[in-house]
Design an enzyme around this catalytic site. Sequence first.
Site, PDB file in Angstrom:
ATOM      1  N   HIS A  50      50.907  50.798  47.708  1.00 24.23           N
ATOM      2  CA  HIS A  50      49.840  51.365  47.011  1.00 24.23           C
ATOM      3  C   HIS A  50      49.608  50.401  45.748  1.00 24.23           C
ATOM      4  O   HIS A  50      50.563  49.611  45.542  1.00 24.23           O
ATOM      5  CB  HIS A  50      50.509  52.772  46.496  1.00 24.23           C
TER       6      HIS A  50
HETATM    7  C1  T46 Z   1      55.870  52.388  42.689  1.00 26.52           C
HETATM    8  C2  T46 Z   1      56.911  51.863  43.284  1.00 26.52           C
HETATM    9  C3  T46 Z   1      57.596  50.682  42.888  1.00 26.52           C
HETATM   10  C4  T46 Z   1      58.253  62.049  41.705  1.00 26.52           C
HETATM   11  O1  T46 Z   1      58.217  63.017  41.876  1.00 26.52           O
HETATM   12  N1  T46 Z   1      58.209  61.316  40.423  1.00 26.52           N
HETATM   13  C5  T46 Z   1      58.128  60.053  40.211  1.00 26.52           C
HETATM   14  O2  T46 Z   1      58.095  59.663  39.062  1.00 26.52           O
HETATM   15  C6  T46 Z   1      58.110  59.136  41.382  1.00 26.52           C
HETATM   16  C7  T46 Z   1      57.920  57.659  41.155  1.00 26.52           C
HETATM   17  C8  T46 Z   1      58.011  59.566  42.640  1.00 26.52           C
HETATM   18  N2  T46 Z   1      58.202  61.045  42.684  1.00 26.52           N
HETATM   19  C9  T46 Z   1      58.243  61.340  44.133  1.00 26.52           C
HETATM   20  C10 T46 Z   1      56.859  61.413  44.880  1.00 26.52           C
HETATM   21  C11 T46 Z   1      57.102  61.335  46.254  1.00 26.52           C
HETATM   22  O3  T46 Z   1      57.401  62.657  46.778  1.00 26.52           O
HETATM   23  O4  T46 Z   1      58.984  60.995  44.785  1.00 26.52           O
HETATM   24  C12 T46 Z   1      58.708  60.715  46.210  1.00 26.52           C
HETATM   25  C13 T46 Z   1      58.748  59.190  46.495  1.00 26.52           C
HETATM   26  O5  T46 Z   1      57.755  58.317  45.903  1.00 26.52           O
HETATM   27  P1  T46 Z   1      56.789  57.392  46.454  1.00 26.52           P
HETATM   28  O6  T46 Z   1      56.754  57.656  47.993  1.00 26.52           O
HETATM   29  O7  T46 Z   1      55.632  57.105  45.620  1.00 26.52           O
HETATM   30  O8  T46 Z   1      57.920  56.099  46.403  1.00 26.52           O
HETATM   31  P2  T46 Z   1      57.689  54.629  46.555  1.00 26.52           P
HETATM   32  O9  T46 Z   1      58.903  54.008  46.758  1.00 26.52           O
HETATM   33  O10 T46 Z   1      56.792  54.402  47.758  1.00 26.52           O
HETATM   34  O11 T46 Z   1      56.702  54.011  45.315  1.00 26.52           O
HETATM   35  C14 T46 Z   1      57.556  54.206  44.040  1.00 26.52           C
HETATM   36  C15 T46 Z   1      56.337  54.522  42.861  1.00 26.52           C
HETATM   37  O12 T46 Z   1      55.726  55.945  43.587  1.00 26.52           O
HETATM   38  C16 T46 Z   1      55.411  53.785  42.548  1.00 26.52           C
HETATM   39  O13 T46 Z   1      54.794  54.043  41.429  1.00 26.52           O
HETATM   40  O14 T46 Z   1      55.269  51.381  41.914  1.00 26.52           O
HETATM   41  O15 T46 Z   1      58.065  53.029  43.635  1.00 26.52           O
END
Ligand code: T46
Length: 139
Positions: A50
Amino acid sequence: MYNTCMLRLKKNSDKYGKLVPIEGENDIPFKIKRVYYIYGVDRTVCRGFHAHSKLHQVLICVNGSVKIRLKNNSSEEIVFLEKPEEALYIGPMIWREMFEFSENAVLLVLASDYYDDNEYIRNWDKYVDLAESIFGKEE
Ligand code: T46
């Protein structure tokens, strides 16, 4: 690549160990409003996929190592994070993918704003359209 750069944090080393301080706006180019960390990721797993429309972030691998693929509408590069004093700044409109987490890798992320799912761009085609409208089309 535009909107990304490496930052070197000051490491204080002495016979008692090492300490790296991070001050928002002094050591990194924004006020820190949120901190999270990613760990326990299998080596075969790839995360991210993303971009953010507004968010500024700094990624630091405080233990182990991880690779970050950075992409925009015209180029791509891979950054290898393996030192706790090395920080990767990623500004708005940069596509990111995190992969090859080492065992025990801990990826610390400092963010300029609170979590907002509406600010994520998760579709690559939509990202390219938006990036081209902002930065122009690469021929
Ligand atoms: C990024 C990369 C480096 C939350 O509830 N609060 C938060 O602050 C974050 C970051 C995530 N979440 C929840 C949302 C999802 O249900 O945690 C779960 C996993 O998040 P996500 O699938 O977005 O994780 P990544 O590793 O794909 O991405 C994350 C960050 O979301 C993103 O901003 O730049 O790490």
